[in-house]
Motif scaffolding. Structure first.
Motif: not given
Length: 218
Positions: A69-72, A89-93
């Motif tokens: 949900r937090d985009g991680l 993981l996303t890029g932000r993660g």
């Protein structure tokens, strides 16, 4: 009603502060350790649960839901014949890599003698070792590491993607390293440089690549 559905909603610090906002997303127990595992690449739920001894299935599922949900993180289904869901993981993660490395460096002095109750996985040494190699300017290529506790490999100098992987490298690595856990911790505490470890016989490097020669100091 399951235990997961009865869990209280997440709370916010409700402070207009970047540190507080960061802790809203990653301050819950287990969240950063899930990130540590996913920095090694996509993982199945069962693999995450196996390498996070002590976490309950309800808590792990709740944390993964919050992180998505937090985009991680994201969740996707592998193509056949795997056909299982994995988390990654996303890029932000992945931007949390230096955060975990800094926490590991700060916490290293607390790692004295290993306690009888302490679990250990070989790949838990990956991030401290990666930080040490980057600090010494030895950060290009794939390095396969063998410890008594098992094997893992590092992606040195990778701009994106996985920072490390559990087990042997999937393809021929640029260099192989045999080392022990104590030496890894000395490197992470910055009481030992990599070249000193090789010179003193505490680390053995094989391979003829540029990376291997740099590690040996050839």
């Amino acid at each position: 009603m399951s235990r997961l559905r009865r869990m209280p909603p997440r709370r916010s610090y409700d402070q207009y502060c970047s540190a507080a906002r960061a802790l809203d997303a990653v301050g819950d127990r287990w969240t950063l350790l899930i990130v540590r595992e996913l920095l090694g690449g996509p993982r199945r739920y069962t693999d995450l649960h196996a390498d996070l001894p002590g976490v309950s299935t309800d808590v792990l599922a709740s944390r993964l839901k919050d992180m998505e949900r937090d985009g991680l993180t994201t969740r996707r289904r592998l193509p056949p014949p795997g056909a299982v869901y994995v988390y990654e993981l996303t890029g932000r993660g992945r931007e949390l890599l230096p955060v975990l490395q800094a926490l590991g460096s700060w916490g290293a002095p607390a790692l004295a003698e290993r306690r009888a109750t302490d679990a250990v996985r070989a790949h838990w040494f990956a991030l401290p070792l990666l930080r040490s190699l980057e600090r010494d300017g030895l950060a290009v290529g794939v390095l396969e590491i063998r410890l008594e506790e098992g094997q893992f490999h590092l992606h040195l100098g990778a701009a994106d993607g996985s920072a490390y992987g559990d087990g042997p490298a999937p393809e021929e690595p640029d260099a192989r390293l045999v080392i022990d856990a104590e030496t890894c911790m000395s490197l992470s505490r910055e009481t030992l440089t990599f070249h000193q470890a090789v010179r003193d016989g505490r680390a053995e490097v094989t391979g003829e690549s540029t990376l291997a020669k740099l590690l040996r100091g050839d």
